[in-house]
Structures are given as structure tokens and as C-alpha cells.
Write a protein that holds these residues in place. Sequence first.
Motif, PDB file in Angstrom:
ATOM      1  N   PHE A   1       0.836  -1.198   0.000  1.00 48.94           N
ATOM      2  CA  PHE A   1       0.000   0.000   0.000  1.00 48.94           C
ATOM      3  C   PHE A   1       0.875   1.255   0.000  1.00 48.94           C
ATOM      4  CE2 PHE A   1      -2.334   3.227   2.576  1.00 48.94           C
ATOM      5  CZ  PHE A   1      -3.399   3.458   1.707  1.00 48.94           C
ATOM      6  N   LEU A   2       1.936   1.221   0.825  1.00 53.83           N
ATOM      7  CA  LEU A   2       2.825   2.378   0.957  1.00 53.83           C
ATOM      8  C   LEU A   2       4.159   1.889   1.502  1.00 53.83           C
ATOM      9  CD1 LEU A   2       3.123   5.520   0.895  1.00 53.83           C
ATOM     10  CD2 LEU A   2       2.294   5.529   3.258  1.00 53.83           C
ATOM     11  N   ASP A   3       5.243   2.497   1.042  1.00 53.05           N
ATOM     12  CA  ASP A   3       6.582   2.162   1.519  1.00 53.05           C
ATOM     13  C   ASP A   3       7.319   3.464   1.813  1.00 53.05           C
ATOM     14  OD1 ASP A   3       9.147   1.293   2.023  1.00 53.05           O
ATOM     15  OD2 ASP A   3       9.225  -0.110   0.338  1.00 53.05           O
ATOM     16  N   ILE A   4       7.508   3.764   3.106  1.00 52.70           N
ATOM     17  CA  ILE A   4       8.198   5.001   3.491  1.00 52.70           C
ATOM     18  C   ILE A   4       9.522   4.688   4.179  1.00 52.70           C
ATOM     19  CG2 ILE A   4       6.095   6.416   3.641  1.00 52.70           C
ATOM     20  CD1 ILE A   4       6.352   6.099   6.749  1.00 52.70           C
ATOM     21  N   ARG A   5      10.111   3.547   3.859  1.00 54.33           N
ATOM     22  CA  ARG A   5      11.370   3.170   4.510  1.00 54.33           C
ATOM     23  C   ARG A   5      12.446   4.255   4.416  1.00 54.33           C
ATOM     24  NH1 ARG A   5      12.252  -2.862   2.297  1.00 54.33           N
ATOM     25  NH2 ARG A   5      11.146  -1.920   0.533  1.00 54.33           N
ATOM     26  N   PRO A   6      12.591   4.972   3.288  1.00 57.00           N
ATOM     27  CA  PRO A   6      13.613   6.030   3.246  1.00 57.00           C
ATOM     28  C   PRO A   6      13.333   7.181   4.210  1.00 57.00           C
ATOM     29  CG  PRO A   6      12.956   5.389   1.027  1.00 57.00           C
ATOM     30  CD  PRO A   6      11.974   4.758   1.968  1.00 57.00           C
ATOM     31  N   GLN A   7      12.085   7.320   4.659  1.00 55.34           N
ATOM     32  CA  GLN A   7      11.725   8.410   5.562  1.00 55.34           C
ATOM     33  C   GLN A   7      11.828   8.028   7.030  1.00 55.34           C
ATOM     34  OE1 GLN A   7       8.626   8.701   2.314  1.00 55.34           O
ATOM     35  NE2 GLN A   7       7.852  10.143   3.842  1.00 55.34           N
ATOM     36  N   ILE A   8      12.157   6.752   7.299  1.00 53.22           N
ATOM     37  CA  ILE A   8      12.242   6.259   8.671  1.00 53.22           C
ATOM     38  C   ILE A   8      13.686   6.352   9.164  1.00 53.22           C
ATOM     39  CG2 ILE A   8      11.969   4.218  10.148  1.00 53.22           C
ATOM     40  CD1 ILE A   8       9.310   5.240   9.247  1.00 53.22           C
ATOM     41  N   LEU A   9      13.829   6.809  10.404  1.00 49.57           N
ATOM     42  CA  LEU A   9      15.138   6.891  11.050  1.00 49.57           C
ATOM     43  C   LEU A   9      15.840   5.533  11.029  1.00 49.57           C
ATOM     44  CD1 LEU A   9      16.102   8.897  14.034  1.00 49.57           C
ATOM     45  CD2 LEU A   9      16.059   6.462  14.500  1.00 49.57           C
ATOM     46  N   LYS A  10      17.150   5.532  10.926  1.00 42.39           N
ATOM     47  CA  LYS A  10      17.915   4.274  10.922  1.00 42.39           C
ATOM     48  C   LYS A  10      17.702   3.554  12.249  1.00 42.39           C
ATOM     49  CE  LYS A  10      22.632   2.585   9.981  1.00 42.39           C
ATOM     50  NZ  LYS A  10      22.354   1.305  10.533  1.00 42.39           N
ATOM     51  N   LEU A  11      17.159   2.365  12.171  1.00 44.71           N
ATOM     52  CA  LEU A  11      16.787   1.620  13.367  1.00 44.71           C
ATOM     53  C   LEU A  11      17.874   0.638  13.784  1.00 44.71           C
ATOM     54  CD1 LEU A  11      13.052   0.838  12.468  1.00 44.71           C
ATOM     55  CD2 LEU A  11      13.942   2.705  13.869  1.00 44.71           C
ATOM     56  N   GLY A  12      17.859   0.279  15.069  1.00 46.52           N
ATOM     57  CA  GLY A  12      18.750  -0.766  15.549  1.00 46.52           C
ATOM     58  C   GLY A  12      19.760  -0.336  16.577  1.00 46.52           C
ATOM     59  N   ALA A  13      19.754   0.957  16.960  1.00 48.73           N
ATOM     60  CA  ALA A  13      20.698   1.417  17.984  1.00 48.73           C
ATOM     61  C   ALA A  13      20.135   1.105  19.365  1.00 48.73           C
ATOM     62  CB  ALA A  13      20.940   2.911  17.851  1.00 48.73           C
ATOM     63  N   SER A  14      20.974   0.682  20.269  1.00 46.01           N
ATOM     64  CA  SER A  14      20.544   0.392  21.633  1.00 46.01           C
ATOM     65  C   SER A  14      20.706   1.618  22.518  1.00 46.01           C
ATOM     66  CB  SER A  14      21.360  -0.766  22.221  1.00 46.01           C
ATOM     67  OG  SER A  14      21.065  -1.969  21.572  1.00 46.01           O
ATOM     68  N   GLU A  15      19.913   1.657  23.581  1.00 45.51           N
ATOM     69  CA  GLU A  15      20.080   2.708  24.577  1.00 45.51           C
ATOM     70  C   GLU A  15      21.251   2.345  25.491  1.00 45.51           C
ATOM     71  OE1 GLU A  15      17.251   3.098  27.719  1.00 45.51           O
ATOM     72  OE2 GLU A  15      16.535   1.059  27.489  1.00 45.51           O
ATOM     73  N   PRO A  16      21.807   3.330  26.221  1.00 45.91           N
ATOM     74  CA  PRO A  16      22.893   3.020  27.142  1.00 45.91           C
ATOM     75  C   PRO A  16      22.467   1.959  28.155  1.00 45.91           C
ATOM     76  CG  PRO A  16      22.659   5.397  26.879  1.00 45.91           C
ATOM     77  CD  PRO A  16      21.508   4.767  26.168  1.00 45.91           C
ATOM     78  N   GLY A  17      23.327   0.984  28.384  1.00 40.22           N
ATOM     79  CA  GLY A  17      23.047  -0.046  29.371  1.00 40.22           C
ATOM     80  C   GLY A  17      22.336  -1.265  28.839  1.00 40.22           C
ATOM     81  N   VAL A  18      21.904  -1.234  27.550  1.00 46.24           N
ATOM     82  CA  VAL A  18      21.241  -2.389  26.955  1.00 46.24           C
ATOM     83  C   VAL A  18      22.238  -3.100  26.060  1.00 46.24           C
ATOM     84  CG1 VAL A  18      19.404  -3.194  25.431  1.00 46.24           C
ATOM     85  CG2 VAL A  18      18.960  -1.338  27.047  1.00 46.24           C
ATOM     86  N   SER A  19      22.439  -4.378  26.309  1.00 46.61           N
ATOM     87  CA  SER A  19      23.465  -5.111  25.563  1.00 46.61           C
ATOM     88  C   SER A  19      22.955  -5.483  24.181  1.00 46.61           C
ATOM     89  CB  SER A  19      23.854  -6.378  26.321  1.00 46.61           C
ATOM     90  OG  SER A  19      22.734  -7.214  26.483  1.00 46.61           O
ATOM     91  N   GLY A  20      23.820  -5.392  23.197  1.00 42.57           N
ATOM     92  CA  GLY A  20      23.488  -5.869  21.846  1.00 42.57           C
ATOM     93  C   GLY A  20      22.665  -4.882  21.066  1.00 42.57           C
ATOM     94  N   GLY A  21      23.044  -4.629  19.828  1.00 40.58           N
ATOM     95  CA  GLY A  21      22.277  -3.741  18.973  1.00 40.58           C
ATOM     96  C   GLY A  21      21.116  -4.471  18.339  1.00 40.58           C
ATOM     97  N   GLY A  22      20.256  -3.712  17.679  1.00 39.18           N
ATOM     98  CA  GLY A  22      19.162  -4.306  16.936  1.00 39.18           C
ATOM     99  C   GLY A  22      17.805  -4.083  17.559  1.00 39.18           C
ATOM    100  N   TYR A  23      17.746  -3.959  18.891  1.00 35.79           N
ATOM    101  CA  TYR A  23      16.463  -3.688  19.537  1.00 35.79           C
ATOM    102  C   TYR A  23      16.147  -2.207  19.401  1.00 35.79           C
ATOM    103  CZ  TYR A  23      12.812  -3.134  22.990  1.00 35.79           C
ATOM    104  OH  TYR A  23      11.628  -2.815  23.608  1.00 35.79           O
ATOM    105  N   ASP A  24      14.899  -1.886  19.120  1.00 37.13           N
ATOM    106  CA  ASP A  24      14.521  -0.492  18.929  1.00 37.13           C
ATOM    107  C   ASP A  24      13.024  -0.339  19.162  1.00 37.13           C
ATOM    108  OD1 ASP A  24      14.648   2.255  18.137  1.00 37.13           O
ATOM    109  OD2 ASP A  24      16.231   1.753  16.715  1.00 37.13           O
ATOM    110  N   GLU A  25      12.600   0.846  19.571  1.00 36.36           N
ATOM    111  CA  GLU A  25      11.176   1.123  19.749  1.00 36.36           C
ATOM    112  C   GLU A  25      10.712   2.278  18.873  1.00 36.36           C
ATOM    113  OE1 GLU A  25       9.917   1.330  23.846  1.00 36.36           O
ATOM    114  OE2 GLU A  25      11.198  -0.362  24.418  1.00 36.36           O
ATOM    115  N   ARG A  26      11.558   2.699  17.947  1.00 35.56           N
ATOM    116  CA  ARG A  26      11.192   3.772  17.017  1.00 35.56           C
ATOM    117  C   ARG A  26      10.708   3.159  15.707  1.00 35.56           C
ATOM    118  NH1 ARG A  26      17.020   6.523  17.754  1.00 35.56           N
ATOM    119  NH2 ARG A  26      17.481   4.362  17.203  1.00 35.56           N
ATOM    120  N   GLY A  27      10.490   4.002  14.711  1.00 38.13           N
ATOM    121  CA  GLY A  27      10.055   3.507  13.412  1.00 38.13           C
ATOM    122  C   GLY A  27       8.622   3.895  13.124  1.00 38.13           C
ATOM    123  N   LEU A  28       7.962   3.148  12.245  1.00 33.69           N
ATOM    124  CA  LEU A  28       6.556   3.370  11.926  1.00 33.69           C
ATOM    125  C   LEU A  28       5.724   2.692  13.001  1.00 33.69           C
ATOM    126  CD1 LEU A  28       4.191   4.260  10.165  1.00 33.69           C
ATOM    127  CD2 LEU A  28       4.609   2.284   8.692  1.00 33.69           C
TER     128      LEU A  28
END
Length: 476
Positions: free
Chosen positions: A54-81
Motif C-alpha cells: 500500500f505504501l513504503d516510506i522506509r527512506p523516511q524512517i530513522l535508521k533503526l537498531g541502535a541500543s540505549e545506554p546499558g542495553v546489551s546488543g544492537g538491533g532492539y529499537d522502539e522507534r520507526g513506523l
Amino acid sequence: MIKTKVRLRPIVSKINLPTVLKTTILPGDSIERLFIATQVGEIFYIGNRDIRTFLDIRPQILKLGASEPGVSGGGYDERGLIGLAFHPEFYYNGLFYLHYSVAGTQGPGALSERFIPNPCDPKTLNLRWVNRETQYDHIDTVEEWILPSNGRPQKRRTLLNLRRPFFNHNGVNSLNFSPETGKLVLTTGDGGSGYDPFNLSQDDMEIAGKIIKMDVGKNTFIYNPPVVTRFYELSTPIQETLTVIAKGVRNIPGISFQRFYNQYIKYVGNIGQDLVESIFSFVHYKPIPVTQLIQASLMKSKPDLEEFINFGWRAWEGAFPTSFIRSCSANPTLDEQTIAYYNEAIHSSVKRIQPITSYFHKDSRPNKFGGTSLTGVQAYMGNGIPNLTGSVVFTDLAKDKESPPPVRGILAYTRVSTDCKLNDFSVIETDYNFRSQSAYYVSLGTNLEQTKLYLGVYGSMKVTDFNRGTVFEIVP
């Protein structure tokens, strides 16, 4: 509560992490279609037994996968669409609404390390978010789009631009239209980190930690609102489109409306910190116009808060004073729970509403479970699963964190108690064999009449592990 068994019928698989599951009827169409929004920025719908974009706005979405301080391992994220809603007149006007984290807006965050309150150190209980224009994590936007006849979806205007202090607690399934008012309802998390470091959820001027009603048919000529964090930073015409339904929100997986005779029960779940996940309901409420909140602030007076909804966070985690947990040095098998905000809990104890049910992160009772994070709350009004008719169904990301892999999510349900007291809940058993794959339950959706339920499952906690999602229909 009656023990209930259901089947999970796969609809589509090998998609990215599904954040929103909704149905609508496309202009010129005759049947309801299931729409699936993914965290990375795609929106699909189910056509004639196939999945269509229906719609693809992937270029408009912030680069996902950065962890917050104190969280081990990248890839987890709560941002996006994280939000998708169709206008009640979508079939005729083609209008729909998106909430997502904007590409190129990554900042350093409001704090350099993970926050833990310390009742022995008053400084940690009175932090303020300063230098907001530079000390933030990202910018979220709420936009109005249109599907023109025989055309591709196009953005019409921006409704809000919100600067967020941390990467998490942005809400999910955050946009829903109210069937009783026809207004767009936006649910915003408290801004993130843990324990709401700046107490944004209780501050009447902060947009974070609120449930906000937006009149999208009013002042439609506004196209480029400023990037803000507080209500008074908005122009007056924008302020006039907003009312606040509730505060004291930590993080909410959407709002569900259940018709009951000539009124609606509203269900929301407040995602917990360390102890408990909670589901609330309310029928009557008195929303406060943002202009009235601002006027009260300028006059240094208190607004009329009668029938205003307050979920109690950050001082209350559901029905419990917010606590932080430490292991007992003398006995590693035990934990110490220390009240984090004792004075705030006293001050707000009678101003908040009580949950209709709660479930715990640790629970040794038979036929219960230890949860991780509430990911969906939906009313069910169908007759296909009789035990669930008239109930509210909810999902948790992962059952019993300490249990051995593979991970499994959990389905459960409850009802509003007739005496308005805290009610119990019951697990909904499922038959699906995920084999050795992890199955995180990440989203829950329903059709327009609330007679069908849809479950989003992902094979990883990491949004950067692509194409590991499946959407099921929950069937008898």
C-alpha cells in the motif's frame, strides 16, 4: 475465568516486524482488507489471497537498531513506523494518518547513561530535561495522507512534530479514531529511558505521557508545525485542535473502544517497569482543552481535573507504588523492592484510576505466567470464540524471561468486573507449533466490528533481523 483454547491461522509470513494490524475498506472496494504496518516503514494489505504494498516510506524512517545506554546488543529499537489510522470516512475521503520516527533526526539523547532513581539522592528525583533543542534522541511526526482516486498515497500535511528525549516509549499502535467522537486519538509514551527521569508523564504542559484527542477537521490549513515537546510551544490554531484525555502514561500499545449499549468502554494498557503490566478501562471522562491547560499554567492556577484520567505513572506502576529491584547480597535467591517515589505516590494516590487487571513479571501461581511487556489490548465482540465474547484480549511479548529458549509470547483475556474491582485474567492456550523458532508476540489487531482478532509474531527481538514476522488470525 474460563480456560480457553484457540488456533493460530497464518495469513502472511516472512515480513518485517508488524507494529499495527488494522482493517478498512478501500475506496471502490467491497470487502474489508487487513492492513499491516511494519516497524521499518512498509504498509501492506491482503488482496485476493496475496499481499500487496500500500505504501513504503522506509527512506523516511530513522535508521533503526541502535541500543540505549546499558542495553546489551544492537538491533532492539522502539522507534520507526508505530502508528496507522484510517479516517472514519476513509472510503469516501481517502484520508489516513501515520506516526513515525523521522530519518536524519538522530540526536545524542537527553542523558548519557541509564537512569535509576535513588531515594537517598534527591537530585535523581528532581531531574529536568534541559537543552532540549540539542539533548534529544529523535523526532517523531504525525502526518495526514490521502489516497486519491486511482492514484498513489500522498502526504497532505504534518499535524505534529515531537522531539523525544530517548529512543524508547514512543507508543505503538499509537493512532486510533474514536468511534464516539470521530476524533483522532494519539497515545504518547513518557519519552523513554526508565522510571520517567523528568516526570514528563505528570506534567500538564508536556506532550509526553498523555492520551491526546486531535480534531483533524479543524484548522486544516496548518502544514508545517514547529518541532516541540510542550503544548505551549505550539501555535494557537494547533492548540485549538487538541484536548488531553489522560496523563500518567508510561507506554501504551494503543486504545480500544468497546460499544456497550449507547456508550463506549475505553481500554488501554500501561506497560510496566519492573513489577507488573496493567490494563485499565474507563467510560466517562472529561477531556481538558490544551488551551485551558495553558491558561491555567499562565495564571499559576490548577485546571479542573474532575473526571480527568490519570494512570498514576511515574509514582504508580499499575496498582503498586513504583519500585526498583535489587538482588539481596546476603541471599541471591531473593530480591529487594524499594519504593522509588514515595512522596509522589502519596500525593497522587487518590488522583489515579485503578487497573481492571494486572499481571506480573514473576508469578508462581498455577495457570498464570511471568510476563515481559504488554504489546496489545483489544476488545472482542465476536461469537466465533464464545468464551471471549465481550472480553478484552491482551498479548505479552515473551512469557517467563527466565524460562529456557525458544521464547514464546502469551495471549490472555479479562473482563470488566461488575463491582469495579480488580479482576483476574486467564491464559488463552494456542495450538500452533513454532518448533525451535522464537515467537515474540509483538502486536494485536482487530477488524472494524471487533469480531476477528489478528496476532503479529516475530522471530527475534531485533528489528534489524529482517523478514522474520508472521501475522495470524486467532480462530476457534
